[in-house]
Write a protein that holds these residues in place. Sequence first.
Motif, PDB file in Angstrom:
ATOM      1  N   GLU A  87       0.828  -1.202   0.000  1.00 57.96           N
ATOM      2  CA  GLU A  87       0.000   0.000   0.000  1.00 57.96           C
ATOM      3  C   GLU A  87       0.866   1.256   0.000  1.00 57.96           C
ATOM      4  O   GLU A  87       0.567   2.230  -0.708  1.00 57.96           O
ATOM      5  CB  GLU A  87      -0.935  -0.017   1.212  1.00 57.96           C
ATOM      6  CG  GLU A  87      -2.037  -1.062   1.095  1.00 57.96           C
ATOM      7  CD  GLU A  87      -2.846  -1.213   2.380  1.00 57.96           C
ATOM      8  OE1 GLU A  87      -2.584  -0.470   3.351  1.00 57.96           O
ATOM      9  OE2 GLU A  87      -3.729  -2.078   2.401  1.00 57.96           O
ATOM     10  N   GLU A  88       1.951   1.234   0.789  1.00 60.70           N
ATOM     11  CA  GLU A  88       2.855   2.382   0.798  1.00 60.70           C
ATOM     12  C   GLU A  88       3.498   2.584  -0.565  1.00 60.70           C
ATOM     13  O   GLU A  88       3.612   3.721  -1.037  1.00 60.70           O
ATOM     14  CB  GLU A  88       3.939   2.194   1.861  1.00 60.70           C
ATOM     15  CG  GLU A  88       3.456   2.336   3.275  1.00 60.70           C
ATOM     16  CD  GLU A  88       4.531   2.042   4.311  1.00 60.70           C
ATOM     17  OE1 GLU A  88       5.688   1.745   3.912  1.00 60.70           O
ATOM     18  OE2 GLU A  88       4.222   2.094   5.505  1.00 60.70           O
ATOM     19  N   MET A  89       3.907   1.481  -1.188  1.00 58.68           N
ATOM     20  CA  MET A  89       4.532   1.577  -2.503  1.00 58.68           C
ATOM     21  C   MET A  89       3.531   2.095  -3.543  1.00 58.68           C
ATOM     22  O   MET A  89       3.888   2.899  -4.402  1.00 58.68           O
ATOM     23  CB  MET A  89       5.094   0.218  -2.929  1.00 58.68           C
ATOM     24  CG  MET A  89       6.241  -0.283  -2.063  1.00 58.68           C
ATOM     25  SD  MET A  89       7.662   0.799  -2.077  1.00 58.68           S
ATOM     26  CE  MET A  89       8.361   0.353  -3.646  1.00 58.68           C
ATOM     27  N   ARG A  90       2.289   1.625  -3.439  1.00 62.05           N
ATOM     28  CA  ARG A  90       1.265   2.120  -4.375  1.00 62.05           C
ATOM     29  C   ARG A  90       1.028   3.610  -4.173  1.00 62.05           C
ATOM     30  O   ARG A  90       0.929   4.368  -5.140  1.00 62.05           O
ATOM     31  CB  ARG A  90      -0.040   1.355  -4.171  1.00 62.05           C
ATOM     32  CG  ARG A  90      -0.046   0.009  -4.825  1.00 62.05           C
ATOM     33  CD  ARG A  90      -1.397  -0.657  -4.739  1.00 62.05           C
ATOM     34  NE  ARG A  90      -1.331  -1.999  -5.317  1.00 62.05           N
ATOM     35  CZ  ARG A  90      -2.046  -2.997  -4.919  1.00 62.05           C
ATOM     36  NH1 ARG A  90      -2.921  -2.844  -3.944  1.00 62.05           N
ATOM     37  NH2 ARG A  90      -1.925  -4.176  -5.483  1.00 62.05           N
ATOM     38  N   ALA A  91       0.937   4.026  -2.893  1.00 61.97           N
ATOM     39  CA  ALA A  91       0.722   5.446  -2.613  1.00 61.97           C
ATOM     40  C   ALA A  91       1.906   6.261  -3.132  1.00 61.97           C
ATOM     41  O   ALA A  91       1.722   7.324  -3.748  1.00 61.97           O
ATOM     42  CB  ALA A  91       0.532   5.665  -1.110  1.00 61.97           C
ATOM     43  N   GLN A  92       3.113   5.754  -2.895  1.00 64.18           N
ATOM     44  CA  GLN A  92       4.301   6.451  -3.371  1.00 64.18           C
ATOM     45  C   GLN A  92       4.308   6.489  -4.903  1.00 64.18           C
ATOM     46  O   GLN A  92       4.623   7.518  -5.500  1.00 64.18           O
ATOM     47  CB  GLN A  92       5.549   5.764  -2.845  1.00 64.18           C
ATOM     48  CG  GLN A  92       6.831   6.473  -3.216  1.00 64.18           C
ATOM     49  CD  GLN A  92       8.047   5.771  -2.631  1.00 64.18           C
ATOM     50  OE1 GLN A  92       7.922   4.750  -1.981  1.00 64.18           O
ATOM     51  NE2 GLN A  92       9.212   6.317  -2.875  1.00 64.18           N
ATOM     52  N   ALA A  93       3.940   5.392  -5.532  1.00 65.71           N
ATOM     53  CA  ALA A  93       3.896   5.353  -6.995  1.00 65.71           C
ATOM     54  C   ALA A  93       2.835   6.318  -7.521  1.00 65.71           C
ATOM     55  O   ALA A  93       3.068   7.017  -8.514  1.00 65.71           O
ATOM     56  CB  ALA A  93       3.604   3.936  -7.480  1.00 65.71           C
ATOM     57  N   ASP A  94       1.676   6.366  -6.834  1.00 68.10           N
ATOM     58  CA  ASP A  94       0.634   7.317  -7.249  1.00 68.10           C
ATOM     59  C   ASP A  94       1.133   8.750  -7.128  1.00 68.10           C
ATOM     60  O   ASP A  94       0.892   9.572  -8.022  1.00 68.10           O
ATOM     61  CB  ASP A  94      -0.628   7.119  -6.400  1.00 68.10           C
ATOM     62  CG  ASP A  94      -1.351   5.826  -6.716  1.00 68.10           C
ATOM     63  OD1 ASP A  94      -1.064   5.233  -7.785  1.00 68.10           O
ATOM     64  OD2 ASP A  94      -2.198   5.408  -5.897  1.00 68.10           O
ATOM     65  N   ARG A  95       1.830   9.043  -6.018  1.00 69.57           N
ATOM     66  CA  ARG A  95       2.379  10.402  -5.854  1.00 69.57           C
ATOM     67  C   ARG A  95       3.400  10.703  -6.938  1.00 69.57           C
ATOM     68  O   ARG A  95       3.413  11.799  -7.502  1.00 69.57           O
ATOM     69  CB  ARG A  95       3.011  10.555  -4.468  1.00 69.57           C
ATOM     70  CG  ARG A  95       2.023  10.643  -3.335  1.00 69.57           C
ATOM     71  CD  ARG A  95       2.689  11.053  -2.034  1.00 69.57           C
ATOM     72  NE  ARG A  95       3.745  10.158  -1.619  1.00 69.57           N
ATOM     73  CZ  ARG A  95       3.610   9.118  -0.829  1.00 69.57           C
ATOM     74  NH1 ARG A  95       2.422   8.826  -0.354  1.00 69.57           N
ATOM     75  NH2 ARG A  95       4.646   8.381  -0.505  1.00 69.57           N
ATOM     76  N   GLU A  96       4.236   9.718  -7.248  1.00 65.52           N
ATOM     77  CA  GLU A  96       5.257   9.903  -8.274  1.00 65.52           C
ATOM     78  C   GLU A  96       4.612  10.097  -9.648  1.00 65.52           C
ATOM     79  O   GLU A  96       5.027  10.948 -10.431  1.00 65.52           O
ATOM     80  CB  GLU A  96       6.210   8.700  -8.284  1.00 65.52           C
ATOM     81  CG  GLU A  96       7.387   8.845  -9.191  1.00 65.52           C
ATOM     82  CD  GLU A  96       8.368   9.903  -8.737  1.00 65.52           C
ATOM     83  OE1 GLU A  96       9.172  10.339  -9.573  1.00 65.52           O
ATOM     84  OE2 GLU A  96       8.330  10.338  -7.567  1.00 65.52           O
ATOM     85  N   VAL A  97       3.569   9.305  -9.925  1.00 63.51           N
ATOM     86  CA  VAL A  97       2.852   9.449 -11.192  1.00 63.51           C
ATOM     87  C   VAL A  97       2.231  10.835 -11.284  1.00 63.51           C
ATOM     88  O   VAL A  97       2.311  11.500 -12.331  1.00 63.51           O
ATOM     89  CB  VAL A  97       1.777   8.336 -11.330  1.00 63.51           C
ATOM     90  CG1 VAL A  97       0.792   8.663 -12.440  1.00 63.51           C
ATOM     91  CG2 VAL A  97       2.437   7.000 -11.596  1.00 63.51           C
ATOM     92  N   GLU A  98       1.624  11.289 -10.195  1.00 63.66           N
ATOM     93  CA  GLU A  98       0.994  12.613 -10.191  1.00 63.66           C
ATOM     94  C   GLU A  98       2.046  13.704 -10.393  1.00 63.66           C
ATOM     95  O   GLU A  98       1.848  14.642 -11.153  1.00 63.66           O
ATOM     96  CB  GLU A  98       0.238  12.834  -8.871  1.00 63.66           C
ATOM     97  CG  GLU A  98      -0.503  14.134  -8.801  1.00 63.66           C
ATOM     98  CD  GLU A  98      -1.592  14.283  -9.848  1.00 63.66           C
ATOM     99  OE1 GLU A  98      -1.904  15.440 -10.203  1.00 63.66           O
ATOM    100  OE2 GLU A  98      -2.134  13.273 -10.315  1.00 63.66           O
ATOM    101  N   ARG A  99       3.198  13.551  -9.718  1.00 61.90           N
ATOM    102  CA  ARG A  99       4.267  14.535  -9.860  1.00 61.90           C
ATOM    103  C   ARG A  99       4.781  14.541 -11.303  1.00 61.90           C
ATOM    104  O   ARG A  99       4.959  15.607 -11.901  1.00 61.90           O
ATOM    105  CB  ARG A  99       5.406  14.204  -8.890  1.00 61.90           C
ATOM    106  CG  ARG A  99       6.526  15.241  -8.887  1.00 61.90           C
ATOM    107  CD  ARG A  99       7.660  14.814  -7.975  1.00 61.90           C
ATOM    108  NE  ARG A  99       8.310  13.607  -8.409  1.00 61.90           N
ATOM    109  CZ  ARG A  99       9.209  13.526  -9.395  1.00 61.90           C
ATOM    110  NH1 ARG A  99       9.539  14.597 -10.070  1.00 61.90           N
ATOM    111  NH2 ARG A  99       9.765  12.372  -9.711  1.00 61.90           N
ATOM    112  N   ILE A 100       4.978  13.360 -11.876  1.00 60.79           N
ATOM    113  CA  ILE A 100       5.461  13.282 -13.260  1.00 60.79           C
ATOM    114  C   ILE A 100       4.418  13.852 -14.219  1.00 60.79           C
ATOM    115  O   ILE A 100       4.753  14.558 -15.172  1.00 60.79           O
ATOM    116  CB  ILE A 100       5.814  11.819 -13.616  1.00 60.79           C
ATOM    117  CG1 ILE A 100       7.065  11.391 -12.855  1.00 60.79           C
ATOM    118  CG2 ILE A 100       6.010  11.647 -15.112  1.00 60.79           C
ATOM    119  CD1 ILE A 100       7.367   9.906 -12.951  1.00 60.79           C
TER     120      ILE A 100
END
Length: 179
Positions: A87-100
Amino acid sequence: MGVAEYIAELFAFAIIVFFVVRYIVPPARKAMRAQQETIRAQIERAQETEKRLAVAEAKYADALVEAREEAAKIRDNARADAQRIVEEMRAQADREVERIRQRGEEELANRRQSLMRELHAYLGQRSVAVADRLVEEHLADAGARSATVDRFLDELDAMSARDEAATSEPSLVASKGES
C-alpha cells in the motif's frame, strides 16, 4: 554287590550334591541374584526412561504446537507488513505518477508557449516578407502605383469631408436647440 554298590553310588552322589550345594550353588545364586538385580535396575531405568520419554514427547508436542502458533503469527505479521508495504509503494507510486504528470503538463504548457512564440515570430517575419513582396510587385507597375496614389488621395478627401461634416453638425444641433 547290589546294595553295597547302591550305597556307594548313593554316597558318591551325596558327596557330589554336597559339593554342588556347598561350592557351586552359592556363587550361582549370587550370580543369579546379581543378574536379577541388574535386570531389575535395567527395567527400572527403562521405566524411568519411558516416563522421561513421555514427558519429553509431551514437551515436544507442546513446543510443536507453540512453534506452529508462533509461525502462524509470524506469517500473519509478515503478510500484514507485506500488505502495508504494498500500500505504501502504491501510494508512493501514485504520488510519483501525479508529480510526473504535473511536470509533464507544465513542460507541455511551456513547450506550447515556446512554440506559439516561435510561430508568431515566424508568421510575423513571413507576413512582412509577403507584404514587402506584394508592395514591391504592386509598386513595380506604374499604373498600379498611380492608382494607389489616387486611391490614397481619395481616402484623404473622404476623411476631410467627414471631419468637416462632423464639425458642422454640432453647430446645426446648437442652432436648432435655440429656436
